[in-house]
Design a protein around this motif. Sequence first.
Motif, PDB file in Angstrom:
ATOM      1  N   TYR A  67       1.931   2.419 -17.385  1.00 55.75           N
ATOM      2  CA  TYR A  67       2.607   2.054 -16.138  1.00 55.75           C
ATOM      3  C   TYR A  67       3.775   2.997 -15.836  1.00 55.75           C
ATOM      4  O   TYR A  67       4.485   2.803 -14.852  1.00 55.75           O
ATOM      5  CB  TYR A  67       3.109   0.604 -16.207  1.00 55.75           C
ATOM      6  CG  TYR A  67       1.974  -0.383 -16.180  1.00 55.75           C
ATOM      7  CD1 TYR A  67       1.495  -0.884 -14.981  1.00 55.75           C
ATOM      8  CD2 TYR A  67       1.359  -0.791 -17.359  1.00 55.75           C
ATOM      9  CE1 TYR A  67       0.443  -1.777 -14.955  1.00 55.75           C
ATOM     10  CE2 TYR A  67       0.304  -1.683 -17.335  1.00 55.75           C
ATOM     11  CZ  TYR A  67      -0.145  -2.172 -16.135  1.00 55.75           C
ATOM     12  OH  TYR A  67      -1.191  -3.049 -16.102  1.00 55.75           O
ATOM     13  N   LEU A  87       4.025  -1.872  -7.599  1.00 53.99           N
ATOM     14  CA  LEU A  87       3.034  -1.169  -8.421  1.00 53.99           C
ATOM     15  C   LEU A  87       2.418  -0.088  -7.551  1.00 53.99           C
ATOM     16  O   LEU A  87       1.805  -0.391  -6.527  1.00 53.99           O
ATOM     17  CB  LEU A  87       1.962  -2.147  -8.906  1.00 53.99           C
ATOM     18  CG  LEU A  87       0.758  -1.558  -9.640  1.00 53.99           C
ATOM     19  CD1 LEU A  87       1.187  -0.900 -10.953  1.00 53.99           C
ATOM     20  CD2 LEU A  87      -0.269  -2.656  -9.926  1.00 53.99           C
ATOM     21  N   SER A  90      -2.337   1.356  -7.327  1.00 53.28           N
ATOM     22  CA  SER A  90      -3.074   0.290  -8.021  1.00 53.28           C
ATOM     23  C   SER A  90      -4.481   0.771  -8.335  1.00 53.28           C
ATOM     24  O   SER A  90      -5.071   1.553  -7.594  1.00 53.28           O
ATOM     25  CB  SER A  90      -3.124  -0.973  -7.163  1.00 53.28           C
ATOM     26  OG  SER A  90      -3.847  -0.732  -5.978  1.00 53.28           O
ATOM     27  N   ASP A  96      -5.813  -3.032 -13.247  1.00 51.38           N
ATOM     28  CA  ASP A  96      -4.569  -3.609 -12.731  1.00 51.38           C
ATOM     29  C   ASP A  96      -4.789  -5.006 -12.169  1.00 51.38           C
ATOM     30  O   ASP A  96      -3.824  -5.716 -11.892  1.00 51.38           O
ATOM     31  CB  ASP A  96      -3.963  -2.715 -11.640  1.00 51.38           C
ATOM     32  CG  ASP A  96      -3.324  -1.443 -12.205  1.00 51.38           C
ATOM     33  OD1 ASP A  96      -2.994  -1.426 -13.407  1.00 51.38           O
ATOM     34  OD2 ASP A  96      -3.161  -0.480 -11.436  1.00 51.38           O
ATOM     35  N   ILE A 119      -7.573  -6.499  -6.712  1.00 52.79           N
ATOM     36  CA  ILE A 119      -7.730  -5.176  -6.113  1.00 52.79           C
ATOM     37  C   ILE A 119      -9.188  -5.013  -5.719  1.00 52.79           C
ATOM     38  O   ILE A 119     -10.089  -5.192  -6.538  1.00 52.79           O
ATOM     39  CB  ILE A 119      -7.320  -4.073  -7.105  1.00 52.79           C
ATOM     40  CG1 ILE A 119      -5.863  -4.284  -7.510  1.00 52.79           C
ATOM     41  CG2 ILE A 119      -7.528  -2.691  -6.487  1.00 52.79           C
ATOM     42  CD1 ILE A 119      -5.423  -3.442  -8.675  1.00 52.79           C
TER      43      ILE A 119
END
Length: 129
Positions: A67, A87, A90, A96, A119
Amino acid sequence: MATGGTDKDYKLVVPDRGVQCNDGDDVTLRCHLSPETSAVAMEIRWFKGTECIYLYRSGHVIEGRGYEGRVSVDPQQLQRGGVSLTLRRSSWWGDDNGVYTCQVISGGHREEGRVGLVIKPAAFEWVRG
């Protein structure tokens, strides 16, 4: 300076229990303290599952493996109790997707909230020959 009572009078508010975005998008997992209370002197932790992916303590930030350079909390929002995690980039392929947990700790007081992230994979275009 943000208003509010003592640092033990706050609650962590998670306005969206679930967030959706497209693969590759930047996304913000929203959380804030209510009433508006400065979080600058507090410890902020964000977890993906059991892994700590973001830690803010005494003005210092540690980002979890995988990350690095992709997670942040806006330091200006901390003054107003904003502890939302952004974030970047992604990744559907990078796993994620899932549940993220925010913890805010001040002295012996700890608040926790969870946000789910879904996502959507990028659409593939097939080229005909």
